[in-house]
Design an enzyme around this catalytic site. Structure first.
Site, PDB file in Angstrom:
ATOM      1  N   GLU A  34     -14.562   5.854  28.056  1.00 36.88           N
ATOM      2  CA  GLU A  34     -13.565   6.343  29.007  1.00 36.88           C
ATOM      3  C   GLU A  34     -14.063   6.081  30.417  1.00 36.88           C
ATOM      4  O   GLU A  34     -15.254   6.165  30.691  1.00 36.88           O
ATOM      5  CB  GLU A  34     -13.328   7.848  28.816  1.00 36.88           C
ATOM      6  CG  GLU A  34     -12.448   8.164  27.633  1.00 36.88           C
ATOM      7  CD  GLU A  34     -11.813   9.567  27.696  1.00 36.88           C
ATOM      8  OE1 GLU A  34     -12.025  10.296  28.684  1.00 36.88           O
ATOM      9  OE2 GLU A  34     -11.091   9.906  26.761  1.00 36.88           O
ATOM     10  N   HIS A  98      -8.215   9.006  34.649  1.00 38.49           N
ATOM     11  CA  HIS A  98      -9.146   8.617  33.592  1.00 38.49           C
ATOM     12  C   HIS A  98      -8.401   7.858  32.514  1.00 38.49           C
ATOM     13  O   HIS A  98      -7.170   7.893  32.460  1.00 38.49           O
ATOM     14  CB  HIS A  98      -9.922   9.814  33.045  1.00 38.49           C
ATOM     15  CG  HIS A  98      -9.146  10.758  32.178  1.00 38.49           C
ATOM     16  ND1 HIS A  98      -8.264  11.678  32.676  1.00 38.49           N
ATOM     17  CD2 HIS A  98      -9.129  10.929  30.828  1.00 38.49           C
ATOM     18  CE1 HIS A  98      -7.750  12.384  31.684  1.00 38.49           C
ATOM     19  NE2 HIS A  98      -8.248  11.941  30.539  1.00 38.49           N
ATOM     20  N   HIS A 100      -7.643   6.622  28.468  1.00 39.10           N
ATOM     21  CA  HIS A 100      -7.625   7.060  27.063  1.00 39.10           C
ATOM     22  C   HIS A 100      -7.500   5.828  26.174  1.00 39.10           C
ATOM     23  O   HIS A 100      -6.779   4.892  26.537  1.00 39.10           O
ATOM     24  CB  HIS A 100      -6.400   7.930  26.788  1.00 39.10           C
ATOM     25  CG  HIS A 100      -6.610   9.388  27.002  1.00 39.10           C
ATOM     26  ND1 HIS A 100      -5.756  10.324  26.506  1.00 39.10           N
ATOM     27  CD2 HIS A 100      -7.586  10.067  27.656  1.00 39.10           C
ATOM     28  CE1 HIS A 100      -6.171  11.543  26.853  1.00 39.10           C
ATOM     29  NE2 HIS A 100      -7.285  11.400  27.560  1.00 39.10           N
ATOM     30  N   ASP A 111      -8.277  18.102  29.196  1.00 40.19           N
ATOM     31  CA  ASP A 111      -7.660  17.514  30.385  1.00 40.19           C
ATOM     32  C   ASP A 111      -6.842  18.553  31.148  1.00 40.19           C
ATOM     33  O   ASP A 111      -7.030  18.741  32.350  1.00 40.19           O
ATOM     34  CB  ASP A 111      -6.735  16.343  30.008  1.00 40.19           C
ATOM     35  CG  ASP A 111      -7.494  15.139  29.493  1.00 40.19           C
ATOM     36  OD1 ASP A 111      -8.669  14.973  29.867  1.00 40.19           O
ATOM     37  OD2 ASP A 111      -6.903  14.365  28.721  1.00 40.19           O
TER      38      ASP A 111
END
Ligand SMILES: [Zn+2]
Length: 165
Positions: A34, A98, A100, A111
């Site tokens: 990630e 971010h 995924h 999150d």
């Protein structure tokens, strides 16, 4: 808390093309870790428009794995402080991005807990914060304000060529 889009606030989000280019570089396939960084940009005076001018990139001091990340490096904050002063205090911390390893990403409980925490820390500065999850095929945008977490309609998000300010 689950995200909903029933009463999303009337806010438009402009994203510089260079920010989207950066997301595309770190877009996670099925092997990569990630990636994460912070979103920097400006609020219009009435807070109806947010412009994302810059996204920081992962640093070797950040903790990254296939399914999680933690922003640890102080590089993100240094970049923010630098842009803040160079822009005459206009460019501020807007939220985080971010990746995924999903085609069409959905936030985890981690999150949404983190976003609400970020918002509670920064809520005295602005009415809302932005968070984006970069998926393999699509990105999903979220706005957090006093009423919770909202999925932003992709029609409200415009990409713009970078301009000199
Ligand atoms: Zn996540």
């Amino acid at each position: 808390m689950s995200a909903n889009n029933s009463t999303a606030p009337p806010i438009s989000v402009l994203v510089y093309g260079s920010v989207i280019d950066k997301f595309n570089i770190y877009k996670q396939d099925y092997k990569q870790n990630e990636s994460c960084g912070i979103l920097i940009g400006t609020h219009s005076i009435d807070e109806s428009k947010i412009t994302i001018t810059f996204a920081t990139e992962p640093d070797c001091n950040d903790k990254r794995s296939r399914f999680s990340f933690k922003i640890k490096s102080n590089k993100h904050n240094k970049i923010l402080q630098n842009r803040f002063s160079k822009s005459g205090n206009r460019e501020v911390y807007l939220g985080t991005w971010h990746t995924h390893p999903e085609d069409h990403p959905n936030p985890s409980k981690c999150d949404t807990d983190d976003w609400l925490k970020q918002y509670s820390i920064n809520r005295n500065l602005f009415e809302s914060m932005l968070f984006v999850i970069v998926g393999i095929k699509t990105n999903k945008w979220f706005l957090v304000n006093d009423n919770g977490i909202f999925i932003l309609d992709s029609n409200l998000i415009y990409h713009e060529k970078e301009e000199r300010v």
